[in-house]
Design an enzyme around this catalytic site. Structure first.
Site, PDB file in Angstrom:
ATOM      1  N   MET A  41      39.743  43.780  34.575  1.00  0.00           N
ATOM      2  CA  MET A  41      39.081  45.083  34.719  1.00  0.00           C
ATOM      3  C   MET A  41      39.981  46.205  34.188  1.00  0.00           C
ATOM      4  O   MET A  41      39.736  47.378  34.454  1.00  0.00           O
ATOM      5  CB  MET A  41      38.719  45.331  36.177  1.00  0.00           C
ATOM      6  CG  MET A  41      37.737  44.265  36.706  1.00  0.00           C
ATOM      7  SD  MET A  41      36.780  44.797  38.120  1.00  0.00           S
ATOM      8  CE  MET A  41      38.072  45.135  39.294  1.00  0.00           C
ATOM      9  N   GLY A  42      41.039  45.837  33.468  1.00  0.00           N
ATOM     10  CA  GLY A  42      41.875  46.859  32.832  1.00  0.00           C
ATOM     11  C   GLY A  42      42.887  47.486  33.774  1.00  0.00           C
ATOM     12  O   GLY A  42      43.164  46.971  34.848  1.00  0.00           O
ATOM     13  N   LEU A  44      46.058  47.630  32.958  1.00  0.00           N
ATOM     14  CA  LEU A  44      46.858  46.406  32.915  1.00  0.00           C
ATOM     15  C   LEU A  44      48.293  46.612  33.377  1.00  0.00           C
ATOM     16  O   LEU A  44      48.909  47.648  33.119  1.00  0.00           O
ATOM     17  CB  LEU A  44      46.856  45.854  31.488  1.00  0.00           C
ATOM     18  CG  LEU A  44      45.488  45.554  30.885  1.00  0.00           C
ATOM     19  CD1 LEU A  44      45.649  44.995  29.469  1.00  0.00           C
ATOM     20  CD2 LEU A  44      44.679  44.582  31.737  1.00  0.00           C
ATOM     21  N   HIS A  48      48.684  40.996  34.635  1.00  0.00           N
ATOM     22  CA  HIS A  48      47.747  40.719  33.535  1.00  0.00           C
ATOM     23  C   HIS A  48      48.512  40.216  32.296  1.00  0.00           C
ATOM     24  O   HIS A  48      48.081  39.283  31.622  1.00  0.00           O
ATOM     25  CB  HIS A  48      46.990  41.991  33.153  1.00  0.00           C
ATOM     26  CG  HIS A  48      46.168  42.595  34.234  1.00  0.00           C
ATOM     27  ND1 HIS A  48      46.480  43.801  34.825  1.00  0.00           N
ATOM     28  CD2 HIS A  48      45.019  42.178  34.841  1.00  0.00           C
ATOM     29  CE1 HIS A  48      45.565  44.103  35.732  1.00  0.00           C
ATOM     30  NE2 HIS A  48      44.671  43.132  35.772  1.00  0.00           N
ATOM     31  N   GLN A  72      30.296  43.770  40.904  1.00  0.00           N
ATOM     32  CA  GLN A  72      31.191  43.172  41.905  1.00  0.00           C
ATOM     33  C   GLN A  72      31.747  44.198  42.878  1.00  0.00           C
ATOM     34  O   GLN A  72      32.596  43.860  43.698  1.00  0.00           O
ATOM     35  CB  GLN A  72      32.286  42.343  41.239  1.00  0.00           C
ATOM     36  CG  GLN A  72      33.301  43.125  40.463  1.00  0.00           C
ATOM     37  CD  GLN A  72      34.217  42.204  39.665  1.00  0.00           C
ATOM     38  OE1 GLN A  72      33.800  41.610  38.672  1.00  0.00           O
ATOM     39  NE2 GLN A  72      35.466  42.066  40.084  1.00  0.00           N
ATOM     40  N   GLY A 158      44.508  34.815  37.782  1.00  0.00           N
ATOM     41  CA  GLY A 158      45.680  34.940  38.632  1.00  0.00           C
ATOM     42  C   GLY A 158      45.407  34.484  40.060  1.00  0.00           C
ATOM     43  O   GLY A 158      44.338  34.748  40.620  1.00  0.00           O
ATOM     44  N   LYS A 160      46.725  35.771  42.528  1.00  0.00           N
ATOM     45  CA  LYS A 160      46.605  36.976  43.358  1.00  0.00           C
ATOM     46  C   LYS A 160      45.208  37.012  43.985  1.00  0.00           C
ATOM     47  O   LYS A 160      45.025  37.400  45.126  1.00  0.00           O
ATOM     48  CB  LYS A 160      46.843  38.201  42.471  1.00  0.00           C
ATOM     49  CG  LYS A 160      46.346  39.517  43.009  1.00  0.00           C
ATOM     50  CD  LYS A 160      47.364  40.124  43.897  1.00  0.00           C
ATOM     51  CE  LYS A 160      47.054  41.523  44.365  1.00  0.00           C
ATOM     52  NZ  LYS A 160      45.728  42.034  44.132  1.00  0.00           N
ATOM     53  N   SER A 196      49.071  45.167  41.376  1.00  0.00           N
ATOM     54  CA  SER A 196      47.630  45.391  41.416  1.00  0.00           C
ATOM     55  C   SER A 196      47.328  46.726  40.762  1.00  0.00           C
ATOM     56  O   SER A 196      48.104  47.680  40.913  1.00  0.00           O
ATOM     57  CB  SER A 196      47.153  45.422  42.875  1.00  0.00           C
ATOM     58  OG  SER A 196      45.845  45.966  42.948  1.00  0.00           O
TER      59      SER A 196
HETATM   60  P1  AMP Z   1      41.658  42.415  37.712  1.00  0.00           P
HETATM   61  O1  AMP Z   1      41.846  43.281  36.512  1.00  0.00           O
HETATM   62  O2  AMP Z   1      42.279  42.948  38.945  1.00  0.00           O
HETATM   63  O3  AMP Z   1      40.242  41.958  37.875  1.00  0.00           O
HETATM   64  O4  AMP Z   1      42.490  41.098  37.411  1.00  0.00           O
HETATM   65  C1  AMP Z   1      42.270  40.357  36.239  1.00  0.00           C
HETATM   66  C2  AMP Z   1      43.008  39.051  36.342  1.00  0.00           C
HETATM   67  O5  AMP Z   1      44.408  39.312  36.509  1.00  0.00           O
HETATM   68  C3  AMP Z   1      42.574  38.220  37.549  1.00  0.00           C
HETATM   69  O6  AMP Z   1      42.543  36.850  37.183  1.00  0.00           O
HETATM   70  C4  AMP Z   1      43.657  38.514  38.550  1.00  0.00           C
HETATM   71  O7  AMP Z   1      43.840  37.484  39.494  1.00  0.00           O
HETATM   72  C5  AMP Z   1      44.859  38.630  37.641  1.00  0.00           C
HETATM   73  N1  AMP Z   1      45.916  39.380  38.335  1.00  0.00           N
HETATM   74  C6  AMP Z   1      45.818  40.601  38.897  1.00  0.00           C
HETATM   75  N2  AMP Z   1      46.982  40.942  39.504  1.00  0.00           N
HETATM   76  C7  AMP Z   1      47.822  39.890  39.321  1.00  0.00           C
HETATM   77  C8  AMP Z   1      49.173  39.610  39.714  1.00  0.00           C
HETATM   78  N3  AMP Z   1      49.884  40.470  40.433  1.00  0.00           N
HETATM   79  N4  AMP Z   1      49.699  38.429  39.344  1.00  0.00           N
HETATM   80  C9  AMP Z   1      48.980  37.523  38.639  1.00  0.00           C
HETATM   81  N5  AMP Z   1      47.718  37.729  38.235  1.00  0.00           N
HETATM   82  C10 AMP Z   1      47.145  38.897  38.567  1.00  0.00           C
END
Ligand code: AMP
Length: 304
Positions: A41-42, A44, A48, A72, A158, A160, A196
């Site tokens: 979702m950017g 980054l 990411h 979502q 991830g 996470k 995050s």
């Molecule tokens: P998001 O942009 O938050 O939807 O995350 C996109 C992807 O990055 C998802 O697969 C998350 O699990 C992964 N991700 C987000 N934060 C972390 C982190 N701290 N460590 C590893 N992967 C992450």
């Protein structure tokens, strides 16, 4: 694997152009073609970047998608104020090794409201599935659409968001979607806070106090070794987190992984879960910001 020269990735905003770029790559690369995808979702960060880096090591072409998926988010969640930074994201994407960045608009992804639901039962009953109703249905739709648009060989997620990994793995298995899901470890700040995009919402006080989550979860292995069962461990983690006056616990749960069910017995976890894995997962609010974190623990097979 040959080293890649860092260059600006190609930005693509339409589904038709995305399909065309993949078709052209596969035609040129022939039998050696391999496409890795990293849905995000950017806004980054290094978490990411680690996914993008792994994909670029393992595939000839890495597609990063950046799409804040309205489906979502619940009605009272942070869709509108979710942080966005396209220029910053493109810099991270280039440095981490993305080749194509898919940046569709909401209208491009949902020209009409989706009438088809993707609901994964079982693994969505607890944790964020319970506290964010409809969240994983939205994830199921968008991930299915992204997989159908890009048709990656591998997709990187991830841990996470460990429940999301379990949901996507189950969806892919149930629907025979031809993609390998690659779970990747949690990347943390130097002091332990899980990275995050939402960490930018935290005030200085909240940022300092938020360390109580990772700090407490890190004690779980020792607590398990001391003989705790699931309810004792849940209580200990809750107590550890509430040591921060700013922490407002949404949930703390100890579940099997990837099934995400309570352990079948009250015995010490090291006995009841021998040969398996558990997750200790927490969602905690600091002010208006809801943070999640977890630790996965594997148990060796018991020898008699
Ligand atoms: P998001 O942009 O938050 O939807 O995350 C996109 C992807 O990055 C998802 O697969 C998350 O699990 C992964 N991700 C987000 N934060 C972390 C982190 N701290 N460590 C590893 N992967 C992450």
């Amino acid at each position: 694997m040959t080293a890649k020269i860092t260059s600006a990735p190609t930005v693509i905003r339409t589904i038709a152009q995305m399909r065309e770029a993949i078709r052209a790559y596969r035609k040129e690369a022939g039998a050696a073609a391999s496409v890795g995808m990293v849905p995000t979702m950017g806004f980054l960060h290094e978490g990411h970047a680690s996914l993008i880096g792994k994909s670029s090591q393992e595939n000839g072409l890495t597609v990063l998608s950046i799409f804040v998926n309205p489906l979502q988010f619940g009605p009272n969640e942070d869709f509108e104020r979710y942080p966005r930074d396209e220029a910053g994201d493109l810099a991270v994407a280039a440095r981490a090794g993305a080749d194509l960045v898919f940046l569709p608009s909401v209208a491009e992804m949902y020209p009409i409201p989706a009438a088809t639901q993707v609901t994964v039962s079982g693994v969505t009953e607890r944790l964020c599935g319970a506290s964010r109703p409809g969240h994983f249905d939205g994830v199921g739709i968008v991930v299915t659409k992204l997989f159908n648009i890009v048709q990656p060989d591998r997709a990187y997620f991830g841990l996470k968001d460990a429940q999301q990994v379990a949901v996507v793995e189950r969806m892919v298995a149930d629907f025979n979607q031809p993609v390998a899901i690659v779970p990747c470890p949690i990347v943390r700040e130097a002091d332990g806070l899980a990275m995050s995009s939402r960490n930018v919402y935290l005030s200085a006080d909240e940022r300092r106090e938020a360390l109580v989550i990772s700090g407490t979860l890190a004690k779980a292995p020792a607590w398990i070794e001391s003989g705790m069962n699931a309810s004792q461990l849940t209580a200990a983690v809750k107590e550890g987190i509430t040591a921060s006056p700013l922490a407002d616990i949404d949930y703390v749960e100890v579940l099997t992984y990837p099934g995400l069910q309570p352990p079948a017995s009250d015995a010490a976890l090291s006995e009841s879960e021998s040969g398996g894995r558990i997750i200790v997962a927490a969602a905690v609010r600091f002010g208006r910001t809801r943070l999640i974190d977890n630790i996965l623990i594997s148990f060796p097979e018991a020898h008699s």
